[in-house]
Design an enzyme around this catalytic site. Structure first.
Site, PDB file in Angstrom:
ATOM      1  N   ASP A 172       0.758  -1.237   0.000  1.00 18.87           N
ATOM      2  CA  ASP A 172       0.000   0.000   0.000  1.00 18.87           C
ATOM      3  C   ASP A 172       0.804   1.312   0.000  1.00 18.87           C
ATOM      4  OD1 ASP A 172      -1.417  -2.255   0.644  1.00 18.87           O
ATOM      5  OD2 ASP A 172      -2.469  -1.399   2.329  1.00 18.87           O
ATOM      6  N   GLU A 207       1.879  -9.585  11.412  1.00 19.98           N
ATOM      7  CA  GLU A 207       1.678  -9.157  10.018  1.00 19.98           C
ATOM      8  C   GLU A 207       3.034  -8.815   9.382  1.00 19.98           C
ATOM      9  OE1 GLU A 207      -0.786  -5.713   9.913  1.00 19.98           O
ATOM     10  OE2 GLU A 207      -1.040  -5.759   7.730  1.00 19.98           O
TER      11      GLU A 207
HETATM   12  C1  9WN Z   1      -5.743  -2.876   2.221  1.00 15.55           C
HETATM   13  C2  9WN Z   1      -4.658  -7.981   4.276  1.00 15.55           C
HETATM   14  C3  9WN Z   1      -4.050  -6.826   3.510  1.00 15.55           C
HETATM   15  C4  9WN Z   1      -2.855  -7.257   2.644  1.00 15.55           C
HETATM   16  C5  9WN Z   1      -2.116  -6.063   2.068  1.00 15.55           C
HETATM   17  C6  9WN Z   1      -1.724  -5.135   3.208  1.00 15.55           C
HETATM   18  C7  9WN Z   1      -2.985  -4.706   3.980  1.00 15.55           C
HETATM   19  C8  9WN Z   1      -5.120  -3.484   3.471  1.00 15.55           C
HETATM   20  C9  9WN Z   1      -5.144  -2.453   4.585  1.00 15.55           C
HETATM   21  O1  9WN Z   1      -3.652  -5.849   4.470  1.00 15.55           O
HETATM   22  O2  9WN Z   1      -3.778  -3.916   3.114  1.00 15.55           O
HETATM   23  O3  9WN Z   1      -5.851  -3.854   1.230  1.00 15.55           O
HETATM   24  O4  9WN Z   1      -6.251  -2.145   5.043  1.00 15.55           O
HETATM   25  O5  9WN Z   1      -4.084  -1.948   4.988  1.00 15.55           O
HETATM   26  O6  9WN Z   1      -1.038  -4.031   2.741  1.00 15.55           O
HETATM   27  O7  9WN Z   1      -0.978  -6.490   1.370  1.00 15.55           O
HETATM   28  O8  9WN Z   1      -3.321  -8.054   1.593  1.00 15.55           O
HETATM   29  O9  9WN Z   1      -3.673  -8.684   4.964  1.00 15.55           O
END
Ligand code: 9WN
Length: 471
Positions: free
Chosen positions: A182, A418
């Protein structure tokens, strides 16, 4: 700092705890990305989760992919979130307003952007496990591959057409979320040109789930993220309409490399199980085009692949792990050896300040490096898994095993965070993150993927890139 190898006791505990996390996050036919921060199904998370679950249950792993396919749009797009029951996750379906899109699926609420195409790579790993087990698991998986072949091909075709209409060989992304990384500094340039206009007010919910807001993207970044969602809604999720009006249009090398690798595997599996020959051929052409696009993006001076801002025509030179995209898709043996040495060397995994010698999202030697901020430096176990997988496929078993063992040592605390602070090893972001637990299971199973077939370098065959230019 030396890597202390996990003891047999550590390993038994890790396997048990990883299985427990995945079971606790299981909602029947899909797995939430994490219990509190991400209480829905995410697209690329689901791929990693499925390959981890396959080490325990092939049928349940296939269910994960089957559920994901229920969210596929009629364009072939697999959306980045399939929403489950109401939650405090934001942006929620009301914000995505995908009802404006004719292509959305019936009966499933989804977001309206994508994520990296890891799924067929996961499927090939599941097939590997299914074969090891034989019997009903093997039969079920081989049937699944053949039955779903057209669906995966439609997904890849969507990326290769709607997201690369001029056949540059780079998949165009319309939001940083589509890269899975992101707030990576890869996107700082393109985001600096995103100018949020009028949109409904919003309240972030993610900050309530982390101990320190600086681990997450800033409010200014979130305004831009939501503005791009607004632009997608106004374009009714039509890619051409968004391309003509949207602020963020970038060719992503990591997504492109994954598409190439996944298309190679889809063609191989399709050929083996007697899928439609035209589909197999199409898959091979997709692999070839995107492999070439990735190789062509490499900066000869650094040896790293560069994203391309399609609004300005600029290559984006950032020391991010996405620069190792060529390792994932192959195609140039000399470059591959150069990338292997770079990856294990002092700017990356071998950096003297790293707690664990696994790939950081941004090199600690880069001015863009931030040790605690999300995709700006922390270590993400799934990225390390991808690098190990790619090295294995390239015949670099020793290097792959070094990343695997260091990756296991990093996870020995069994928190399955994470992401990890790279200098201290501290757990950051969410805990009990499904894909981290899944990676642990895969690393523990220590399987090796089949070697990649040799391919010719084809960079000369593509037209030069003509950026979309300012609107
Ligand atoms: C937006 C779920 C996801 C991962 C992404 C990570 C994070 C989301 C957020 O979490 O993104 O899609 O709300 O921050 O960046 O890679 O798939 O784990």
């Amino acid at each position: 700092m030396p890597v202390t190898q996990p003891t047999p006791n550590d390993i038994a505990l890790m396997a048990g705890r990883a299985g427990y996390v995945l079971k606790a996050n299981d909602r029947g036919r899909f797995t939430v990305a994490s219990p509190t921060l991400y209480p829905h199904m995410w697209s690329w998370d689901a791929g990693f989760v499925a390959l981890g679950i396959a080490t325990v249950s092939v049928p349940r792993a296939l269910d994960e992919l089957r559920t994901l396919l229920t969210g596929q749009w009629s364009t072939g797009m697999i959306p980045h979130i399939l929403f489950h029951s109401p939650s405090d996750y934001f942006p929620d379906p009301d914000r995505w307003r995908t009802q404006v899109a004719a292509a959305r699926p019936a009966g499933v609420l989804t977001s309206g952007v994508t994520q990296p195409p890891i799924h067929v790579i996961a499927l090939s790993r599941i097939l590997h496990d299914a074969r090891r087990r034989g019997g009903a698991d093997q039969e079920l998986c081989e049937r699944f591959v053949l039955d779903t072949f057209p669906r995966w091909l439609a997904w890849h075709r969507y990326l290769a057409t709607a997201r690369d209409p001029h056949e540059h060989g780079l998949v165009e992304i319309h939001h940083g979320w589509e890269s899975g990384m992101d707030d990576s500094p890869r996107w700082d340039g393109p985001y600096s040109r995103v100018r949020p206009g009028e949109m409904p007010p919003f309240t972030r919910r993610d900050l309530a789930h982390v101990s320190d807001p600086s681990q997450r993207p800033s409010d200014a970044e979130y305004r831009r993220y939501l503005w791009l969602v607004e632009q997608k809604v106004r374009a009714r999720y039509d890619d051409a309409a968004y391309r003509a009006t949207g602020d963020f249009v970038v060719g992503d090398v990591l997504v492109s490399a994954l598409l190439a690798a996944a298309s190679d595997l889809l063609a191989d599996m399709g050929a083996e199980f007697g899928a439609d020959p035209a589909g197999i051929e199409e898959s091979r052409l997709i692999a070839r085009r995107f492999r070439t696009g990735v190789l062509r993006s490499v900066d000869p001076s650094t040896g790293l692949a560069r994203d391309l801002d399609l609004r300005t025509g600029e290559h984006l030179s950032v020391d991010s792990a996405a620069g190792f995209a060529p390792l994932l898709c192959g195609g140039d043996d000399a470059l591959l050896r150069r990338q292997r040495d770079l990856l294990l060397g002092p700017r990356w995994c071998g950096h003297s300040r790293l707690r664990w010698p696994v790939v950081p999202s941004v090199s600690p030697a880069s001015p863009a490096f931030r040790d605690r901020t999300y995709w700006r430096g922390p270590q993400w176990p799934v990225l390390n898994w991808l690098m190990a997988w790619a090295l294995n496929r390239s015949g670099e078993q020793e290097a792959a095993n070094a990343l695997r063992l260091a990756g296991l040592a990093q996870l020995v605390d069994c928190d399955f965070a994470e992401y990890y602070e790279p200098l201290t090893g501290e757990q950051l972001g969410s805990r009990d993150q499904s894909w981290t637990a899944a990676i642990a299971l895969d690393f523990l199973a220590a399987r090796r993927p089949g070697r990649r077939k040799h391919v010719r370098l084809l960079t000369a065959e593509l037209p030069a890139v003509t950026p979309a230019g300012p609107r």
